[in-house]
Scaffold this motif. Structure first.
Motif, PDB file in Angstrom:
ATOM      1  N   LEU A 127       0.842  -1.191   0.000  1.00  0.00           N
ATOM      2  CA  LEU A 127       0.000   0.000   0.000  1.00  0.00           C
ATOM      3  C   LEU A 127       0.878   1.243   0.000  1.00  0.00           C
ATOM      4  CD1 LEU A 127      -2.678  -1.077   2.616  1.00  0.00           C
ATOM      5  CD2 LEU A 127      -3.150  -0.430   0.264  1.00  0.00           C
ATOM      6  N   VAL A 128       0.594   2.170  -0.892  1.00  0.00           N
ATOM      7  CA  VAL A 128       1.326   3.433  -0.953  1.00  0.00           C
ATOM      8  C   VAL A 128       0.765   4.383   0.097  1.00  0.00           C
ATOM      9  CG1 VAL A 128       1.858   5.435  -2.381  1.00  0.00           C
ATOM     10  CG2 VAL A 128       1.836   3.143  -3.408  1.00  0.00           C
ATOM     11  N   GLN A 129       1.645   4.912   0.918  1.00  0.00           N
ATOM     12  CA  GLN A 129       1.249   5.895   1.937  1.00  0.00           C
ATOM     13  C   GLN A 129       1.364   7.291   1.322  1.00  0.00           C
ATOM     14  OE1 GLN A 129       0.066   4.837   4.981  1.00  0.00           O
ATOM     15  NE2 GLN A 129       0.312   2.791   4.099  1.00  0.00           N
ATOM     16  N   ASP A 142       6.330   7.448  -7.371  1.00  0.00           N
ATOM     17  CA  ASP A 142       7.573   7.191  -8.098  1.00  0.00           C
ATOM     18  C   ASP A 142       8.677   6.719  -7.156  1.00  0.00           C
ATOM     19  OD1 ASP A 142       8.868   7.242 -10.713  1.00  0.00           O
ATOM     20  OD2 ASP A 142      10.159   8.790  -9.853  1.00  0.00           O
ATOM     21  N   ARG A 143       8.674   7.200  -5.920  1.00  0.00           N
ATOM     22  CA  ARG A 143       9.674   6.730  -4.957  1.00  0.00           C
ATOM     23  C   ARG A 143       9.456   5.251  -4.624  1.00  0.00           C
ATOM     24  NH1 ARG A 143       9.179  12.194  -3.159  1.00  0.00           N
ATOM     25  NH2 ARG A 143       7.546  11.747  -1.638  1.00  0.00           N
ATOM     26  N   TYR A 144       8.198   4.846  -4.488  1.00  0.00           N
ATOM     27  CA  TYR A 144       7.898   3.430  -4.266  1.00  0.00           C
ATOM     28  C   TYR A 144       8.336   2.594  -5.471  1.00  0.00           C
ATOM     29  CZ  TYR A 144       5.031   4.006  -0.019  1.00  0.00           C
ATOM     30  OH  TYR A 144       4.589   4.260   1.251  1.00  0.00           O
ATOM     31  N   VAL A 145       8.065   3.106  -6.668  1.00  0.00           N
ATOM     32  CA  VAL A 145       8.456   2.383  -7.884  1.00  0.00           C
ATOM     33  C   VAL A 145       9.976   2.249  -7.950  1.00  0.00           C
ATOM     34  CG1 VAL A 145       8.478   2.446 -10.409  1.00  0.00           C
ATOM     35  CG2 VAL A 145       6.399   3.099  -9.154  1.00  0.00           C
ATOM     36  N   ALA A 146      10.679   3.344  -7.670  1.00  0.00           N
ATOM     37  CA  ALA A 146      12.141   3.318  -7.717  1.00  0.00           C
ATOM     38  C   ALA A 146      12.700   2.306  -6.722  1.00  0.00           C
ATOM     39  CB  ALA A 146      12.696   4.713  -7.424  1.00  0.00           C
ATOM     40  N   ASP A 147      12.118   2.243  -5.527  1.00  0.00           N
ATOM     41  CA  ASP A 147      12.568   1.261  -4.535  1.00  0.00           C
ATOM     42  C   ASP A 147      12.381  -0.171  -5.046  1.00  0.00           C
ATOM     43  OD1 ASP A 147      13.301   3.245  -2.779  1.00  0.00           O
ATOM     44  OD2 ASP A 147      11.498   3.098  -1.530  1.00  0.00           O
ATOM     45  N   ALA A 148      11.223  -0.423  -5.688  1.00  0.00           N
ATOM     46  CA  ALA A 148      10.946  -1.764  -6.209  1.00  0.00           C
ATOM     47  C   ALA A 148      11.930  -2.135  -7.306  1.00  0.00           C
ATOM     48  CB  ALA A 148       9.512  -1.845  -6.728  1.00  0.00           C
ATOM     49  N   LEU A 149      12.212  -1.219  -8.211  1.00  0.00           N
ATOM     50  CA  LEU A 149      13.127  -1.504  -9.306  1.00  0.00           C
ATOM     51  C   LEU A 149      14.558  -1.680  -8.808  1.00  0.00           C
ATOM     52  CD1 LEU A 149      11.772   0.916 -12.077  1.00  0.00           C
ATOM     53  CD2 LEU A 149      11.244  -1.510 -11.729  1.00  0.00           C
ATOM     54  N   VAL A 209      -3.921   9.552  -9.877  1.00  0.00           N
ATOM     55  CA  VAL A 209      -2.512   9.662  -9.490  1.00  0.00           C
ATOM     56  C   VAL A 209      -1.664   8.672 -10.290  1.00  0.00           C
ATOM     57  CG1 VAL A 209      -0.872   9.344  -7.598  1.00  0.00           C
ATOM     58  CG2 VAL A 209      -3.044  10.511  -7.177  1.00  0.00           C
ATOM     59  N   ALA A 210      -2.179   7.449 -10.477  1.00  0.00           N
ATOM     60  CA  ALA A 210      -1.442   6.450 -11.255  1.00  0.00           C
ATOM     61  C   ALA A 210      -1.209   6.932 -12.679  1.00  0.00           C
ATOM     62  CB  ALA A 210      -2.203   5.120 -11.257  1.00  0.00           C
ATOM     63  N   ARG A 211      -2.240   7.481 -13.303  1.00  0.00           N
ATOM     64  CA  ARG A 211      -2.080   7.996 -14.668  1.00  0.00           C
ATOM     65  C   ARG A 211      -1.105   9.170 -14.703  1.00  0.00           C
ATOM     66  NH1 ARG A 211      -6.992  10.225 -17.036  1.00  0.00           N
ATOM     67  NH2 ARG A 211      -5.774  10.294 -18.970  1.00  0.00           N
ATOM     68  N   LEU A 212      -1.205  10.037 -13.714  1.00  0.00           N
ATOM     69  CA  LEU A 212      -0.306  11.194 -13.648  1.00  0.00           C
ATOM     70  C   LEU A 212       1.140  10.728 -13.483  1.00  0.00           C
ATOM     71  CD1 LEU A 212      -0.410  14.311 -13.606  1.00  0.00           C
ATOM     72  CD2 LEU A 212      -0.549  14.174 -11.114  1.00  0.00           C
ATOM     73  N   TRP A 213       1.330   9.726 -12.622  1.00  0.00           N
ATOM     74  CA  TRP A 213       2.677   9.174 -12.458  1.00  0.00           C
ATOM     75  C   TRP A 213       3.182   8.624 -13.783  1.00  0.00           C
ATOM     76  CZ3 TRP A 213       3.897   4.044 -13.445  1.00  0.00           C
ATOM     77  CH2 TRP A 213       5.246   3.727 -13.233  1.00  0.00           C
ATOM     78  N   ALA A 214       2.351   7.831 -14.480  1.00  0.00           N
ATOM     79  CA  ALA A 214       2.780   7.223 -15.740  1.00  0.00           C
ATOM     80  C   ALA A 214       3.152   8.286 -16.760  1.00  0.00           C
ATOM     81  CB  ALA A 214       1.677   6.317 -16.289  1.00  0.00           C
ATOM     82  N   GLN A 215       2.407   9.378 -16.781  1.00  0.00           N
ATOM     83  CA  GLN A 215       2.653  10.431 -17.758  1.00  0.00           C
ATOM     84  C   GLN A 215       3.910  11.235 -17.440  1.00  0.00           C
ATOM     85  OE1 GLN A 215       0.278  14.349 -18.126  1.00  0.00           O
ATOM     86  NE2 GLN A 215      -0.633  13.076 -19.716  1.00  0.00           N
TER      87      GLN A 215
END
Length: 263
Positions: free
Chosen positions: A80-82, A99-106, A124-130
């Motif tokens: 879960l993203v906080q 993006d910080r959560y994504v970077a940690d996972a990668l 938010v997910a779409r905004l992050w992807a864009q």
């Protein structure tokens, strides 16, 4: 060599500047080509990574916890993203948090991530992807009851001023953020938008429909008797089943029939 020395000092500076600029572009392009998560990196569809679950406005996570547990039961890593400010703050800052959560996972060795966003979390997910190179980092995204075109409640809240913080203002239909985000889903990562006609929070419910390459799923079109409301979307057995199948390795397509988890 002679041609260079024949140039005036001023022309040498100009030519040297052009050469340096070309080299800088070449270096940047080279880095983009080798860095994991570069925008043009092809994400493997047969190697699912961790699932990041993004809650909606207000930060409620009850239903998302249930979904996260079901994902774990299926052998998936789910987190879960906080969000800062319980999801009420600037959606762009929320996207930076994702993006910080994504970077940690990668960095941890994940080949990519999958994202599930409930309500405003889907925006938010779409905004992050864009804005954060999602095409080269995420494999699949699912949004649940997300106001991709805004919500009438946000319009009402905005009229009250103090009752409508940053995220609320950005979810007013026609806001500058939503205009920049646009009406089309990206080609990558693959995106499925699921919503219920019984949604009384995101109105009209069709605000969840996206153009472009999105897979749009109106719950009642496949489960006519579904009485699922907005808050129940992440924990509803039919919806959970849709999410699990969408985040599997099979075809990314709308379900053809109504059924629980493993049907």
């Amino acid at each position: 060599m002679g041609s260079w020395t024949a140039l005036s000092p001023r022309r040498r500076v100009l030519v040297g500047g052009v050469v340096l600029a070309v080299l800088a572009v070449a270096v940047v392009m080279g880095v983009r080509a080798v860095l994991p998560g570069a925008d043009d990196r092809e994400v493997a569809q047969d190697r699912p990574g961790p699932v990041l679950l993004i809650p909606g406005y207000g930060g409620g996570v009850g239903g998302m916890r249930i979904l996260a547990e079901r994902l774990r039961q299926e052998g998936r890593q789910a987190e879960l993203v906080q969000l800062p400010g319980d999801g009420r703050g600037d959606l762009r800052e929320q996207a930076r948090t994702v993006d910080r959560y994504v970077a940690d996972a990668l960095r941890g060795g994940a080949p990519s991530v999958d994202l599930v966003g409930h309500s405003a979390g889907g925006v938010v997910a779409r905004l992050w992807a864009q804005e954060h190179g999602g095409a080269g980092k995420a494999r699949r995204m699912v949004t649940l009851g997300s106001p991709h075109h805004g919500a009438e409640l946000a319009t009402a809240g905005s009229a009250l001023g103090v009752a409508c913080p940053a995220a609320c203002q950005q979810l007013v239909p026609g806001s500058s953020l939503l205009r920049r985000l646009g009406d089309d889903a990206p080609e990558r990562p693959a995106l499925m938008s699921v919503w219920t006609t019984r949604d009384e929070t995101v109105t009209p419910p069709t605000s969840s429909r996206l153009n472009g390459d999105a897979v749009n799923v109106e719950l009642q079109s496949i489960c006519p008797s579904a009485r699922t409301d907005h808050s129940q979307l992440p924990s509803d057995p039919q919806v959970v089943g849709i999410v699990l199948r969408a985040l599997g390795t099979g075809p990314f397509e709308a379900p053809k029939s109504c059924g629980p988890l493993n049907s």
